[in-house]
Design a protein around this motif. Structure first.
Motif, PDB file in Angstrom:
ATOM      1  N   GLU A  80       0.826  -1.209   0.000  1.00  0.00           N
ATOM      2  CA  GLU A  80       0.000   0.000   0.000  1.00  0.00           C
ATOM      3  C   GLU A  80       0.860   1.259   0.000  1.00  0.00           C
ATOM      4  OE1 GLU A  80      -2.522  -0.466   3.372  1.00  0.00           O
ATOM      5  OE2 GLU A  80      -3.958  -1.772   2.321  1.00  0.00           O
ATOM      6  N   LEU A  81       1.984   1.221   0.718  1.00  0.00           N
ATOM      7  CA  LEU A  81       2.861   2.386   0.787  1.00  0.00           C
ATOM      8  C   LEU A  81       3.467   2.698  -0.578  1.00  0.00           C
ATOM      9  CD1 LEU A  81       4.252   4.581   2.409  1.00  0.00           C
ATOM     10  CD2 LEU A  81       6.001   2.923   3.065  1.00  0.00           C
ATOM     11  N   ILE A  82       3.885   1.662  -1.291  1.00  0.00           N
ATOM     12  CA  ILE A  82       4.437   1.880  -2.631  1.00  0.00           C
ATOM     13  C   ILE A  82       3.381   2.492  -3.541  1.00  0.00           C
ATOM     14  CG2 ILE A  82       5.322   0.712  -4.693  1.00  0.00           C
ATOM     15  CD1 ILE A  82       6.660  -1.308  -2.784  1.00  0.00           C
ATOM     16  N   GLN A  83       2.174   1.945  -3.479  1.00  0.00           N
ATOM     17  CA  GLN A  83       1.087   2.472  -4.303  1.00  0.00           C
ATOM     18  C   GLN A  83       0.777   3.917  -3.932  1.00  0.00           C
ATOM     19  OE1 GLN A  83      -2.557   0.026  -4.940  1.00  0.00           O
ATOM     20  NE2 GLN A  83      -3.647   1.794  -4.128  1.00  0.00           N
ATOM     21  N   GLU A  84       0.709   4.208  -2.628  1.00  0.00           N
ATOM     22  CA  GLU A  84       0.416   5.565  -2.180  1.00  0.00           C
ATOM     23  C   GLU A  84       1.535   6.531  -2.559  1.00  0.00           C
ATOM     24  OE1 GLU A  84      -0.163   5.096   1.974  1.00  0.00           O
ATOM     25  OE2 GLU A  84      -2.087   4.040   1.762  1.00  0.00           O
ATOM     26  N   THR A  85       2.782   6.052  -2.522  1.00  0.00           N
ATOM     27  CA  THR A  85       3.912   6.906  -2.880  1.00  0.00           C
ATOM     28  C   THR A  85       3.854   7.304  -4.352  1.00  0.00           C
ATOM     29  OG1 THR A  85       5.323   5.904  -1.180  1.00  0.00           O
ATOM     30  CG2 THR A  85       6.424   7.054  -2.992  1.00  0.00           C
ATOM     31  N   VAL A  86       3.639   6.311  -5.219  1.00  0.00           N
ATOM     32  CA  VAL A  86       3.546   6.598  -6.655  1.00  0.00           C
ATOM     33  C   VAL A  86       2.377   7.544  -6.924  1.00  0.00           C
ATOM     34  CG1 VAL A  86       3.102   5.603  -8.925  1.00  0.00           C
ATOM     35  CG2 VAL A  86       4.626   4.425  -7.322  1.00  0.00           C
ATOM     36  N   THR A  87       1.210   7.245  -6.321  1.00  0.00           N
ATOM     37  CA  THR A  87       0.038   8.093  -6.525  1.00  0.00           C
ATOM     38  C   THR A  87       0.282   9.498  -5.993  1.00  0.00           C
ATOM     39  OG1 THR A  87      -1.427   6.170  -6.355  1.00  0.00           O
ATOM     40  CG2 THR A  87      -2.433   8.338  -6.056  1.00  0.00           C
ATOM     41  N   GLY A  88       0.946   9.594  -4.828  1.00  0.00           N
ATOM     42  CA  GLY A  88       1.212  10.900  -4.237  1.00  0.00           C
ATOM     43  C   GLY A  88       2.111  11.763  -5.100  1.00  0.00           C
ATOM     44  N   VAL A  89       3.148  11.156  -5.652  1.00  0.00           N
ATOM     45  CA  VAL A  89       4.060  11.900  -6.535  1.00  0.00           C
ATOM     46  C   VAL A  89       3.316  12.376  -7.780  1.00  0.00           C
ATOM     47  CG1 VAL A  89       6.079  11.705  -8.014  1.00  0.00           C
ATOM     48  CG2 VAL A  89       6.147  10.756  -5.707  1.00  0.00           C
ATOM     49  N   LEU A  90       2.496  11.492  -8.350  1.00  0.00           N
ATOM     50  CA  LEU A  90       1.745  11.862  -9.548  1.00  0.00           C
ATOM     51  C   LEU A  90       0.736  12.964  -9.251  1.00  0.00           C
ATOM     52  CD1 LEU A  90       1.175   8.341 -11.124  1.00  0.00           C
ATOM     53  CD2 LEU A  90       2.807  10.083 -11.844  1.00  0.00           C
ATOM     54  N   HIS A  91       0.094  12.890  -8.070  1.00  0.00           N
ATOM     55  CA  HIS A  91      -0.845  13.943  -7.691  1.00  0.00           C
ATOM     56  C   HIS A  91      -0.133  15.272  -7.498  1.00  0.00           C
ATOM     57  CE1 HIS A  91      -4.309  11.187  -6.110  1.00  0.00           C
ATOM     58  NE2 HIS A  91      -4.347  11.370  -7.416  1.00  0.00           N
ATOM     59  N   SER A  92       1.056  15.240  -6.906  1.00  0.00           N
ATOM     60  CA  SER A  92       1.831  16.471  -6.727  1.00  0.00           C
ATOM     61  C   SER A  92       2.095  17.132  -8.073  1.00  0.00           C
ATOM     62  CB  SER A  92       3.156  16.183  -6.016  1.00  0.00           C
ATOM     63  OG  SER A  92       2.944  15.746  -4.691  1.00  0.00           O
ATOM     64  N   ALA A  93       2.443  16.307  -9.067  1.00  0.00           N
ATOM     65  CA  ALA A  93       2.701  16.840 -10.402  1.00  0.00           C
ATOM     66  C   ALA A  93       1.419  17.363 -11.035  1.00  0.00           C
ATOM     67  CB  ALA A  93       3.335  15.771 -11.279  1.00  0.00           C
ATOM     68  N   ALA A  94       0.328  16.595 -10.908  1.00  0.00           N
ATOM     69  CA  ALA A  94      -0.945  17.014 -11.507  1.00  0.00           C
ATOM     70  C   ALA A  94      -1.432  18.326 -10.921  1.00  0.00           C
ATOM     71  CB  ALA A  94      -1.996  15.921 -11.312  1.00  0.00           C
ATOM     72  N   GLY A 130       8.476  23.634  -8.014  1.00  0.00           N
ATOM     73  CA  GLY A 130       8.398  23.436  -6.568  1.00  0.00           C
ATOM     74  C   GLY A 130       8.348  22.007  -6.090  1.00  0.00           C
ATOM     75  N   ILE A 131       8.710  21.044  -6.953  1.00  0.00           N
ATOM     76  CA  ILE A 131       8.736  19.638  -6.540  1.00  0.00           C
ATOM     77  C   ILE A 131      10.174  19.143  -6.600  1.00  0.00           C
ATOM     78  CG2 ILE A 131       7.939  17.300  -7.019  1.00  0.00           C
ATOM     79  CD1 ILE A 131       5.512  18.481  -8.396  1.00  0.00           C
ATOM     80  N   ASN A 132      10.729  18.777  -5.464  1.00  0.00           N
ATOM     81  CA  ASN A 132      12.063  18.199  -5.412  1.00  0.00           C
ATOM     82  C   ASN A 132      11.913  16.701  -5.143  1.00  0.00           C
ATOM     83  OD1 ASN A 132      14.641  17.273  -4.804  1.00  0.00           O
ATOM     84  ND2 ASN A 132      15.253  19.178  -3.805  1.00  0.00           N
ATOM     85  N   PRO A 133      12.071  15.858  -6.172  1.00  0.00           N
ATOM     86  CA  PRO A 133      11.819  14.424  -5.985  1.00  0.00           C
ATOM     87  C   PRO A 133      12.622  13.793  -4.860  1.00  0.00           C
ATOM     88  CG  PRO A 133      11.998  14.948  -8.309  1.00  0.00           C
ATOM     89  CD  PRO A 133      12.426  16.178  -7.569  1.00  0.00           C
ATOM     90  N   SER A 134      13.835  14.283  -4.598  1.00  0.00           N
ATOM     91  CA  SER A 134      14.667  13.656  -3.561  1.00  0.00           C
ATOM     92  C   SER A 134      14.212  14.012  -2.157  1.00  0.00           C
ATOM     93  CB  SER A 134      16.134  14.050  -3.757  1.00  0.00           C
ATOM     94  OG  SER A 134      16.293  15.454  -3.632  1.00  0.00           O
ATOM     95  N   THR A 135      13.420  15.093  -2.008  1.00  0.00           N
ATOM     96  CA  THR A 135      12.929  15.482  -0.677  1.00  0.00           C
ATOM     97  C   THR A 135      11.411  15.503  -0.615  1.00  0.00           C
ATOM     98  OG1 THR A 135      13.018  17.842  -1.257  1.00  0.00           O
ATOM     99  CG2 THR A 135      14.981  16.878  -0.226  1.00  0.00           C
ATOM    100  N   ASP A 136      10.750  15.010  -1.663  1.00  0.00           N
ATOM    101  CA  ASP A 136       9.288  14.996  -1.674  1.00  0.00           C
ATOM    102  C   ASP A 136       8.773  14.120  -0.533  1.00  0.00           C
ATOM    103  OD1 ASP A 136       6.795  15.534  -3.626  1.00  0.00           O
ATOM    104  OD2 ASP A 136       6.615  13.541  -2.746  1.00  0.00           O
ATOM    105  N   PRO A 137       7.799  14.602   0.243  1.00  0.00           N
ATOM    106  CA  PRO A 137       7.276  13.826   1.384  1.00  0.00           C
ATOM    107  C   PRO A 137       6.795  12.440   0.984  1.00  0.00           C
ATOM    108  CG  PRO A 137       6.446  16.081   1.451  1.00  0.00           C
ATOM    109  CD  PRO A 137       7.156  15.927   0.142  1.00  0.00           C
ATOM    110  N   VAL A 193       8.016  10.505  -1.367  1.00  0.00           N
ATOM    111  CA  VAL A 193       9.184   9.639  -1.566  1.00  0.00           C
ATOM    112  C   VAL A 193       9.841   9.316  -0.226  1.00  0.00           C
ATOM    113  CG1 VAL A 193      11.456   9.471  -2.649  1.00  0.00           C
ATOM    114  CG2 VAL A 193       9.557  10.547  -3.878  1.00  0.00           C
ATOM    115  N   LEU A 194       9.937  10.309   0.652  1.00  0.00           N
ATOM    116  CA  LEU A 194      10.587  10.096   1.944  1.00  0.00           C
ATOM    117  C   LEU A 194       9.848   9.072   2.790  1.00  0.00           C
ATOM    118  CD1 LEU A 194      11.588  13.748   2.916  1.00  0.00           C
ATOM    119  CD2 LEU A 194      13.054  11.925   2.027  1.00  0.00           C
ATOM    120  N   ARG A 195       8.539   8.989   2.624  1.00  0.00           N
ATOM    121  CA  ARG A 195       7.772   8.005   3.398  1.00  0.00           C
ATOM    122  C   ARG A 195       8.242   6.588   3.121  1.00  0.00           C
ATOM    123  NH1 ARG A 195       1.864   8.031   2.233  1.00  0.00           N
ATOM    124  NH2 ARG A 195       1.827   6.490   3.903  1.00  0.00           N
TER     125      ARG A 195
END
Length: 317
Positions: A197-211, A257-264, A266-268
């Protein structure tokens, strides 16, 4: 199946494992409606397809509490579409679990709505009702010939991964790695569902940040994903073209304003105790020299690490 009242509907239980994770969903119904009235073709507590005031509607529920709907009048791609009566047709719906909902009639796209959406919930204990609402009060008066429902392929990422051309030694390397990960997850069942679930939420979260950064950012992300897939499928993963895809994408994301290496999001996952436990019990796939070269070149170009050696467990860009 003839439907004149609640007794004509079919209830489908959803306790099978395939129903427990939906994310994205697509479905279609081949039917003939006798009268122009409100009619539920498919109903559940997470997705449904229904006719109201002549329009075709797809409705979806997500967690956290989010309800989304696409309508063939309000969201028409050309002219508003009304569901006809007295003839056979196939009506369909789609929610990609991220940013697009669509409706179809006889294979043609008739409505689309885009936005920032969460993955579709599993339908839960009430199950799925075909030909009526779950309450039994809104039958689809007419006949239904066929119903198809697809969820998003849960093995898509793994299947895509092995679409890359690789020699027998590299393929064996990854088979060993995936087998060891599966064994580690069996030894730690408390991590299997949370980590998935965490992997799925991480991918979805990054995509939502971009959207959420607007259509241009979303377009650039989609373009980068397509370029990545083409290079991956061709086997050209450690060349300058792949490095360029990441450099251009990361540069744009940082500009908005999205830094992939420090995105919340990804950090999760990078700080996940379960991920640390599982990776500590498996041997890294360092036998895949081409992928290591890819990671090293991308990381060097982005300045993500200084160490000349690559730790496959901790230095992935």
């Amino acid at each position: 199946m003839n439907i004149a009242n609640a007794q004509g509907a079919i209830d489908i239980p959803t306790d099978a494992p395939a129903w427990r994770s939906i994310v994205g969903i697509r479905g279609e119904v081949t039917l003939l409606l006798d009268i122009d009235s409100e009619a539920f073709l498919i109903d559940s507590n997470s997705f449904n397809l229904f006719v109201r005031s002549g329009s075709l509607n797809g409705w979806f529920r997500s967690t956290p509490n989010q309800y989304a709907q696409v309508n063939s009048h309000w969201d028409a791609v050309t002219t508003p579409y009304s569901v006809p009566t007295g003839r056979w047709l196939t009506l369909g719906f789609m929610h990609d679990g991220l940013g697009t909902m669509e409706l179809y009639a006889d294979g043609d796209l008739v409505a689309r709505r885009t936005g920032t959406y969460h993955p579709v919930n599993p339908p839960g204990p009430p199950g799925v009702c075909i030909g009526n609402s779950l309450s039994g009060g809104t039958p689809a008066a007419g006949r239904i010939d066929e119903v198809k429902i697809w969820r998003r392929n849960p093995r898509f990422m793994m299947e895509e991964f092995f679409e890359r051309p690789m020699d027998d030694q590299t393929a064996d390397c990854w088979r060993r790695f995936t087998s060891e990960v599966e064994d580690a997850l069996r030894r730690h069942p408390e991590c299997q569902v949370p980590l998935t679930e965490l992997i799925q939420e991480t991918v979805t979260g990054v995509l939502h940040s971009a959207a959420n950064r607007g259509s241009e950012t979303w377009k650039r992300l989609q373009t980068a994903a397509q370029q990545y897939r083409e290079l991956w499928h061709s086997g050209d993963i450690d060349g300058d073209a792949m490095v360029s895809v990441f450099v251009k994408l990361f540069g744009w994301l940082e500009a908005v304003g999205i830094n992939p290496s420090t995105d919340p999001n990804v950090l999760r996952i990078t700080r996940s105790d379960c991920l640390r436990i599982i990776l500590a019990e498996v041997k890294p796939p360092d036998c895949d020299r081409q992928m290591i070269a890819m990671y090293r070149k991308i990381a060097d170009a982005l300045g993500l690490y200084d160490d000349a050696s690559l730790n496959t467990h901790g230095a992935n860009p």
